[in-house]
Design a protein around this motif. Structure first.
Motif, mmCIF file in Angstrom:
data_model
loop_
_atom_site.group_PDB
_atom_site.id
_atom_site.type_symbol
_atom_site.label_atom_id
_atom_site.label_comp_id
_atom_site.label_asym_id
_atom_site.label_seq_id
_atom_site.Cartn_x
_atom_site.Cartn_y
_atom_site.Cartn_z
ATOM 1 N N ASP A 66 -45.226 70.820 5.236
ATOM 2 C CA ASP A 66 -45.782 69.588 4.869
ATOM 3 C C ASP A 66 -45.006 68.759 4.040
ATOM 4 O O ASP A 66 -44.320 69.258 3.202
ATOM 5 N N LYS A 67 -45.141 67.613 3.871
ATOM 6 C CA LYS A 67 -44.292 66.453 3.182
ATOM 7 C C LYS A 67 -44.706 66.636 1.772
ATOM 8 O O LYS A 67 -45.948 66.388 1.553
ATOM 9 N N ILE A 68 -43.888 66.853 1.029
ATOM 10 C CA ILE A 68 -44.046 66.586 -0.486
ATOM 11 C C ILE A 68 -43.427 65.234 -0.542
ATOM 12 O O ILE A 68 -42.253 64.907 -0.412
ATOM 13 N N ARG A 69 -44.207 64.665 -1.791
ATOM 14 C CA ARG A 69 -43.882 63.440 -2.125
ATOM 15 C C ARG A 69 -43.593 63.086 -3.729
ATOM 16 O O ARG A 69 -44.087 63.734 -4.358
ATOM 17 N N ALA A 70 -42.605 62.132 -3.861
ATOM 18 C CA ALA A 70 -42.300 61.830 -5.200
ATOM 19 C C ALA A 70 -43.527 61.300 -5.822
ATOM 20 O O ALA A 70 -44.033 60.373 -5.379
ATOM 21 N N ALA A 71 -43.979 61.710 -7.151
ATOM 22 C CA ALA A 71 -45.235 61.077 -7.813
ATOM 23 C C ALA A 71 -44.863 59.776 -8.328
ATOM 24 O O ALA A 71 -45.876 58.935 -8.305
ATOM 25 N N PHE A 72 -43.644 59.574 -8.809
ATOM 26 C CA PHE A 72 -43.315 58.249 -9.404
ATOM 27 C C PHE A 72 -41.638 57.742 -8.736
ATOM 28 O O PHE A 72 -41.347 58.695 -8.234
ATOM 29 N N ASP A 73 -41.649 56.642 -9.158
ATOM 30 C CA ASP A 73 -40.154 56.357 -9.001
ATOM 31 C C ASP A 73 -39.148 56.996 -9.786
ATOM 32 O O ASP A 73 -39.576 57.351 -11.045
ATOM 33 N N GLY A 74 -38.088 57.302 -9.383
ATOM 34 C CA GLY A 74 -37.091 58.029 -10.341
ATOM 35 C C GLY A 74 -35.822 58.367 -9.851
ATOM 36 O O GLY A 74 -35.471 57.790 -8.728
ATOM 37 N N ALA A 94 -38.940 56.980 -15.302
ATOM 38 C CA ALA A 94 -38.883 55.907 -16.277
ATOM 39 C C ALA A 94 -39.946 55.577 -17.287
ATOM 40 O O ALA A 94 -40.393 55.590 -18.177
ATOM 41 N N ASN A 95 -41.353 56.195 -16.696
ATOM 42 C CA ASN A 95 -42.611 56.507 -17.617
ATOM 43 C C ASN A 95 -42.439 57.656 -18.526
ATOM 44 O O ASN A 95 -43.367 57.711 -19.102
ATOM 45 N N GLY A 96 -41.550 58.495 -18.530
ATOM 46 C CA GLY A 96 -41.394 59.320 -19.640
ATOM 47 C C GLY A 96 -41.512 60.620 -19.148
ATOM 48 O O GLY A 96 -41.202 61.623 -19.996
ATOM 49 N N LEU A 97 -41.971 60.887 -17.958
ATOM 50 C CA LEU A 97 -42.116 62.076 -17.267
ATOM 51 C C LEU A 97 -40.896 62.735 -16.544
ATOM 52 O O LEU A 97 -40.077 61.791 -15.894
#
Length: 174
Positions: A66-74, A94-97
């Motif tokens: 299955d496709k794993i997706r990036a949680a946020f831009d980075g 960039a959100n700190g994570l």
């Protein structure tokens, strides 16, 4: 009138965004800056103690490849093999994570690559120390492991808006 649980969760999330933002004007960016890493998944092992050891992430199960997706831009800061993680992708946001995506059958991104929230970065696998195909999803702040449940509701596959604050640069960890 009856509504599905996913519709109600989406409505609640939208209300949280509305109440947490300082302005009453919203754009599409207010709602598409994040993505659940493995849509359709269920938790098979939560964050915390497991078998006498600290489990540093949440194990999410769907089916192989299955496709794993990036949680946020980075930016991808690591994509390769790492001991018990097997095939691992690490992304600095960039959100700190920083997010970890482990046990992948295949990594689809490379170190230094910029990714967008929702972009496919890997495929579900069983590499490293894994007894079944799943995604080990981990979150860190400044290298310190944090509970992914603080940022995501894994039962309804939604972001926890209260864990973030909106700034002029976007959403950042509170």
């Amino acid at each position: 009138m009856r509504y599905s649980a996913s519709f109600l969760a989406l409505l609640l999330s939208a209300l949280l965004v509305l109440t947490s933002c300082s302005s009453n004007r919203f754009t599409a960016e207010d709602f598409n800056w994040w993505h659940y890493p493995l849509p359709g998944a269920k938790v098979i092992s939560d964050y915390g103690r497991r078998d006498g050891r600290k489990h540093t992430g949440v194990d999410l199960k769907t089916k192989a490849n299955d496709k794993i997706r990036a949680a946020f831009d980075g930016e991808v800061v690591f994509a390769g093999q790492r001991a018990g993680y097997g095939n691992l992708v690490r992304i600095q946001h960039a959100n700190g994570l920083e997010t970890y995506y482990a046990h992948n059958s295949t990594n689809l991104v490379r170190k230094g690559e910029r990714v967008k929230a929702g972009q496919t970065i890997a495929r579900v696998g069983r590499t490293g120390r894994a007894s079944t195909e799943h995604l080990h999803f981990e979150t860190r702040i400044k290298g310190k492991v944090t509970n992914p449940n603080k940022y995501f509701s894994h039962t309804d596959h939604m972001i926890r808006f209260e864990a973030f604050k909106k700034t002029s640069y976007g959403y950042v960890v509170r």
